[in-house]
Design an enzyme around this catalytic site. Sequence first.
Site, PDB file in Angstrom:
ATOM      1  N   ARG A 117      16.824  58.837  42.853  1.00  0.00           N
ATOM      2  CA  ARG A 117      17.825  58.809  43.907  1.00  0.00           C
ATOM      3  C   ARG A 117      19.046  59.625  43.488  1.00  0.00           C
ATOM      4  NH1 ARG A 117      19.133  52.781  45.139  1.00  0.00           N
ATOM      5  NH2 ARG A 117      20.482  53.547  43.501  1.00  0.00           N
ATOM      6  N   ARG A 142      40.451  45.445  37.318  1.00  0.00           N
ATOM      7  CA  ARG A 142      39.856  46.775  37.265  1.00  0.00           C
ATOM      8  C   ARG A 142      40.910  47.845  36.994  1.00  0.00           C
ATOM      9  NH1 ARG A 142      34.595  47.445  38.739  1.00  0.00           N
ATOM     10  NH2 ARG A 142      33.960  45.857  40.213  1.00  0.00           N
ATOM     11  N   ARG A 179      16.148  56.263  35.796  1.00  0.00           N
ATOM     12  CA  ARG A 179      15.695  55.396  36.886  1.00  0.00           C
ATOM     13  C   ARG A 179      14.943  56.172  37.954  1.00  0.00           C
ATOM     14  NH1 ARG A 179      20.252  50.810  37.663  1.00  0.00           N
ATOM     15  NH2 ARG A 179      21.253  52.314  39.024  1.00  0.00           N
ATOM     16  N   LYS A 229      27.121  44.825  30.462  1.00  0.00           N
ATOM     17  CA  LYS A 229      28.214  43.865  30.344  1.00  0.00           C
ATOM     18  C   LYS A 229      27.964  42.607  31.165  1.00  0.00           C
ATOM     19  CE  LYS A 229      31.392  45.670  33.517  1.00  0.00           C
ATOM     20  NZ  LYS A 229      31.689  44.707  34.572  1.00  0.00           N
ATOM     21  N   ARG A 272      30.631  59.345  38.054  1.00  0.00           N
ATOM     22  CA  ARG A 272      31.018  57.935  38.113  1.00  0.00           C
ATOM     23  C   ARG A 272      31.707  57.530  36.809  1.00  0.00           C
ATOM     24  NH1 ARG A 272      25.625  55.550  39.310  1.00  0.00           N
ATOM     25  NH2 ARG A 272      26.085  53.508  38.458  1.00  0.00           N
TER      26      ARG A 272
END
Length: 215
Positions: free
Chosen positions: A160, A91, A126, A16, A171
Amino acid sequence: MTTYRLMMLGPPGAGKGTQAKRLAERFEIPHVSTGDMLRQARRKGTELGKKAAEYMNAGKLVPDEVVIGIVRDRLSEDDAEGGFILDGFPRTRPQAEALTEMGIELDAVVNVVVSDDEVVKRLGGRISCPNCGAVYHKEYNPPAEDDKCDACGQEGLITRDDDKPEAIRSRLSGYHEKTAPLIEYYEAQGALKNIDGESAPDEVTEAIVEELEAN
Ligand SMILES: [Zn+2]
């Protein structure tokens, strides 16, 4: 006159921010991201900027009333007269209501829709260098030599904790919980534009522009 007072919505990994930047260029309107705005206010040393700095320096979340004040100041600047793209704000539903109360109406809320599985695929690949922090992606941006950092030569790249699938899913569930009322709010106003975010970035941009110009 067509104004583009826009807000971008989308989960982490939806691209985004990239889309917001492209739209800002296309329509020649400022890309107003909350993080940038807070840093700018802090640098300028405005009253609100100083307040925000206290929280940021302490590693705390800047409270709504401070963020809202900073957004109001930013949107009253000359370059935002013909429109703007909000990124990272509002938000929550109370923030959205505060924006409406300020007299700031949005022409469209662009919701970049990407499934949870796709986000996990994008962010879950990642890998990072434990030595220099360089970030790669197993599929989309692998290092030249398997498991070796291009930047510093370190062997043994790691995933990580933040990039592990379970962390990403948690999340995402936080994201959905917070944004569901926001989506409802803008849907009721007829401002919500759902855009398929799973195609190539160029196609996503075109789909957004088409949708905005159709109105
Ligand atoms: Zn490295």
